[in-house]
Design a protein around this motif. Structure first.
Motif, PDB file in Angstrom:
ATOM      1  N   SER A  29       0.851  -1.189   0.000  1.00  0.00           N
ATOM      2  CA  SER A  29       0.000   0.000   0.000  1.00  0.00           C
ATOM      3  C   SER A  29       0.885   1.238   0.000  1.00  0.00           C
ATOM      4  N   ARG A  30       0.290   2.389  -0.219  1.00  0.00           N
ATOM      5  CA  ARG A  30       1.076   3.621  -0.174  1.00  0.00           C
ATOM      6  C   ARG A  30       1.690   3.825   1.204  1.00  0.00           C
ATOM      7  N   ALA A  31       0.916   3.517   2.222  1.00  0.00           N
ATOM      8  CA  ALA A  31       1.417   3.682   3.586  1.00  0.00           C
ATOM      9  C   ALA A  31       2.596   2.756   3.850  1.00  0.00           C
ATOM     10  N   GLU A  32       2.510   1.516   3.358  1.00  0.00           N
ATOM     11  CA  GLU A  32       3.592   0.558   3.566  1.00  0.00           C
ATOM     12  C   GLU A  32       4.847   0.965   2.833  1.00  0.00           C
ATOM     13  N   LEU A  33       4.692   1.449   1.595  1.00  0.00           N
ATOM     14  CA  LEU A  33       5.871   1.923   0.863  1.00  0.00           C
ATOM     15  C   LEU A  33       6.466   3.137   1.556  1.00  0.00           C
ATOM     16  N   GLY A  34       5.612   4.048   1.993  1.00  0.00           N
ATOM     17  CA  GLY A  34       6.094   5.232   2.691  1.00  0.00           C
ATOM     18  C   GLY A  34       6.897   4.879   3.922  1.00  0.00           C
ATOM     19  N   GLU A  35       6.449   3.868   4.662  1.00  0.00           N
ATOM     20  CA  GLU A  35       7.176   3.442   5.859  1.00  0.00           C
ATOM     21  C   GLU A  35       8.541   2.876   5.495  1.00  0.00           C
ATOM     22  N   ARG A  36       8.608   2.156   4.391  1.00  0.00           N
ATOM     23  CA  ARG A  36       9.883   1.542   3.992  1.00  0.00           C
ATOM     24  C   ARG A  36      10.897   2.564   3.496  1.00  0.00           C
TER      25      ARG A  36
END
Length: 271
Positions: A29-36
């Motif tokens: 998700s966008r949130a997961e990519l952002g966290e990475r």
């Protein structure tokens, strides 16, 4: 001359679509990519939608996180069209690799020395006024240019700015306080010389306006000049020589770096 061209906008949107495709394939998700990658979900969305130019750090982290094998890094090299207006692109490329650069500014703090808040106030005050997304794109691009200050090898950088520049409270006193502190921070860098031209000067070699002198990796000397509705690079050595002579006189007429620091500290104390 302040608008991005259509080709640049298309390039930015295409880059965003590739990021979205790779993210989807990775099942993130966008949130997961952002966290990475260390950026917010909103930032990822803005890049995917072509509303925000990604900084190099974002590109590098996303390329690795999505196992893109250099696809995003290569694509980012074409984003200069989106990152800068057409009239500024050639100079931006030269500036990024400059061996030395000397700049005289009479209206605002030079872009490579601006804080984010000051840059936003300058860009947002343009006429005609840009929309919010355009402001954010221009500010991000301006901040990206500041890698010039710290990249390796360090370029030799000299700045002469008018006293009115450090006194004009663009963005308000709080914004200007942060900007003056940033100038003091930059003045302590070993590769940076910062001088202020006092308003009380009775003679002045820079009355024809601002200018930038730049030395390239292959030791060419160029000049760059901006006006109200246009800008141009000067490569003819006779013309560049004249501007180099003027800049030399400007540095002699300005306060010394130590005196300039004292003046900036004085103005800071008056806010």
């Amino acid at each position: 001359m302040g608008n991005r061209n259509d080709a640049g906008s298309t390039t930015l949107k295409y880059f965003g679509s590739q990021l979205k495709l790779l993210r989807g394939r990775a099942g993130l998700s966008r949130a997961e990519l952002g966290e990475r990658v260390g950026y917010s979900e909103a930032m990822v969305a803005a890049v995917e939608q072509g509303r925000r130019i990604p900084q190099q750090g974002f590109v590098d982290q996303a390329d690795e996180a999505l196992d893109a094998r250099g696809v995003l890094r290569i694509g980012a090299s074409f984003l200069a069209q989106a990152r800068y207006p057409s009239w500024f692109q050639d100079f931006a490329m030269l500036e990024a690799d400059a061996v030395s650069m000397y700049l005289y500014s009479n209206q605002t703090v030079p872009g490579v020395l601006q804080t984010e808040e000051y840059a936003r106030a300058v860009v947002g005050g343009s006429c005609p006024p840009p929309d919010d997304d355009e402001v954010e794109r221009r500010v991000a691009a301006r901040l990206d240019r500041q890698t010039l200050l710290t990249r390796t090898p360090r370029p030799v950088l000299g700045f002469v700015i008018e006293e009115v520049v450090v006194r004009r409270p663009i963005g308000g006193s709080a914004v200007m306080e942060g900007q003056l502190r940033r100038l003091l921070e930059c003045s302590r860098m070993r590769n940076v010389s910062l001088q202020v031209m006092p308003t009380c000067r009775e003679t002045h070699a820079g009355l024809e306006g601002p200018m930038v002198l730049l030395e390239t990796q292959d030791r060419r000397n160029l000049a760059y000049v901006e006006g109200q509705r246009g800008s141009f690079l000067i490569s003819e050595q006779d013309e560049v020589s004249v501007l180099m002579q003027r800049y030399g006189i400007l540095r002699a007429q300005a306060l010394s770096p130590e005196e300039s620091v004292s003046l900036i500290e004085q103005v800071l104390g008056e806010l």
